[in-house]
Design a protein around this motif. Sequence first.
Motif, PDB file in Angstrom:
ATOM      1  N   UNK A 167       0.799  -1.225   0.000  1.00 35.98           N
ATOM      2  CA  UNK A 167       0.000   0.000   0.000  1.00 35.98           C
ATOM      3  C   UNK A 167       0.836   1.282   0.000  1.00 35.98           C
ATOM      4  N   UNK A 168       2.087   1.210   0.477  1.00 36.51           N
ATOM      5  CA  UNK A 168       2.874   2.433   0.588  1.00 36.51           C
ATOM      6  C   UNK A 168       4.125   2.434  -0.288  1.00 36.51           C
ATOM      7  N   UNK A 169       4.325   1.357  -1.020  1.00 30.83           N
ATOM      8  CA  UNK A 169       5.474   1.326  -1.944  1.00 30.83           C
ATOM      9  C   UNK A 169       5.029   0.948  -3.353  1.00 30.83           C
ATOM     10  N   UNK A 170       4.417  -0.223  -3.483  1.00 25.03           N
ATOM     11  CA  UNK A 170       4.038  -0.695  -4.821  1.00 25.03           C
ATOM     12  C   UNK A 170       2.910   0.133  -5.437  1.00 25.03           C
ATOM     13  N   UNK A 171       1.785   0.299  -4.702  1.00 22.28           N
ATOM     14  CA  UNK A 171       0.648   1.025  -5.263  1.00 22.28           C
ATOM     15  C   UNK A 171       0.969   2.493  -5.573  1.00 22.28           C
ATOM     16  N   UNK A 172       1.578   3.260  -4.650  1.00 29.45           N
ATOM     17  CA  UNK A 172       1.930   4.647  -5.006  1.00 29.45           C
ATOM     18  C   UNK A 172       2.826   4.738  -6.235  1.00 29.45           C
ATOM     19  N   UNK A 173       3.760   3.808  -6.350  1.00 25.80           N
ATOM     20  CA  UNK A 173       4.644   3.815  -7.518  1.00 25.80           C
ATOM     21  C   UNK A 173       3.850   3.495  -8.782  1.00 25.80           C
ATOM     22  N   UNK A 174       2.924   2.547  -8.676  1.00 20.82           N
ATOM     23  CA  UNK A 174       2.132   2.137  -9.838  1.00 20.82           C
ATOM     24  C   UNK A 174       1.132   3.214 -10.252  1.00 20.82           C
ATOM     25  N   UNK A 175       0.510   3.886  -9.282  1.00 20.51           N
ATOM     26  CA  UNK A 175      -0.543   4.847  -9.585  1.00 20.51           C
ATOM     27  C   UNK A 175      -0.019   6.252  -9.841  1.00 20.51           C
ATOM     28  N   UNK A 176       0.969   6.668  -9.017  1.00 23.62           N
ATOM     29  CA  UNK A 176       1.417   8.062  -9.088  1.00 23.62           C
ATOM     30  C   UNK A 176       2.915   8.199  -9.372  1.00 23.62           C
ATOM     31  N   UNK A 177       3.570   7.064  -9.616  1.00 19.54           N
ATOM     32  CA  UNK A 177       5.016   7.081  -9.858  1.00 19.54           C
ATOM     33  C   UNK A 177       5.765   7.750  -8.705  1.00 19.54           C
ATOM     34  N   UNK A 178       5.367   7.337  -7.490  1.00 13.11           N
ATOM     35  CA  UNK A 178       5.950   7.955  -6.299  1.00 13.11           C
ATOM     36  C   UNK A 178       6.044   6.900  -5.196  1.00 13.11           C
ATOM     37  N   UNK A 179       7.156   6.895  -4.463  1.00 12.49           N
ATOM     38  CA  UNK A 179       7.342   5.974  -3.351  1.00 12.49           C
ATOM     39  C   UNK A 179       7.118   6.695  -2.029  1.00 12.49           C
ATOM     40  N   UNK A 180       6.226   6.157  -1.208  1.00 13.97           N
ATOM     41  CA  UNK A 180       6.145   6.607   0.184  1.00 13.97           C
ATOM     42  C   UNK A 180       7.205   5.876   1.001  1.00 13.97           C
ATOM     43  N   UNK A 181       7.248   4.560   0.829  1.00 11.30           N
ATOM     44  CA  UNK A 181       8.335   3.736   1.343  1.00 11.30           C
ATOM     45  C   UNK A 181       9.002   3.044   0.162  1.00 11.30           C
ATOM     46  N   UNK A 182      10.285   2.718   0.265  1.00  9.71           N
ATOM     47  CA  UNK A 182      10.948   2.051  -0.864  1.00  9.71           C
ATOM     48  C   UNK A 182      10.603   0.569  -0.928  1.00  9.71           C
TER      49      UNK A 182
END
Length: 338
Positions: A167-182
């Motif tokens: 929820x905080x690494x894969x999805x943000x990267x997939x949806x917004x191209x951004x990492x909350x956690x690596x």
Amino acid sequence: MKLGAFVAKSTIRLIITYVVVIALYFIVVRVLPTLILGPEADPLLISLKRSAEDPRFSNWVEEIKKMYGYDKSLFSQFLIYMKNAMIFDFGSSLYSQRLVVEEIAQRLPYTLSLYTGATILPIVIGYYLGIVSAKHRGGKLDSTLVQLGIVSYIIPSWLVLLLLYYFFAYLPKRLWDYYIFPLPVRAPQVTVFDLEALKYLLWYISPMLIAAIVAWTGSWIYFIRQLVVSELAQDYVTTALAKGLSQSDTLKKHVIPNTRPPLIMRLAYTLPGIFGGALIFEIVGNWPGIAYQAYNAVLSWDFPVMMAFFTISTFLLIVSLLIAEIVIAVVDPRIRLR
């Protein structure tokens, strides 16, 4: 019993325990397979045969055989093993051909940088929440904290960690191209001391620290609460309250001090676990700690590494228990009479 005599008695007892446990490890790992399945089932021999298949290591294998006394009787090998264990001489890994002590020293900073916080933070948070829960026992806050503690205890830490990564690494990267956690792809260099390396280290271990707090705090909340509640039911608490002492002063002056011995003893069993780490964390988080090294050693029957991990873990536990018994004897002299 005087404190010096108590310390001496505890030290002798724990040294005997340490020697017996180390001896049992040799019996279980080396002797029993040999007795049940024959000499060819000796894990050390199997590992050496695998290494000997590579011609580059043929001379090195012979040196290892001499080091462990393979040309001698099993009892002589046991004596050599005990001597090496007592002086922490573990030799070289059967697969990396590096000194085991060097391999542990390389991975130890990773283990300490993660598990020091992952072990201590749940204890501190659980301690204070447990006391708060006990102070409000029977109320809504107590019920809420107890339920949260139970849920925390039930949920596996690896599941929490996987959910955090999703929820905080894969999805943000997939949806917004951004990492909350690596994502756990590239572990940081913990021996590099600069601001950017420190920031990346804290960012990388944040999901694992959060997972540890979420999954490990619950047991401490419940444990501390039960200790305090059991003490609050004692007659001396009723007497203190009847004399006009406030609940906060009663907790601070009478109840909390009486919970220290069992708390110290549990800490003694918990803190040495910092060395061993948590295998599932290191696998999921791609963390090159000592637990993952020990896991690989077991899979490959790397006897020197297995011996080092078990010996050091046992030694740290024995030392921790000795310190705990001394501290308990100081804070509660009644222990010396038992």
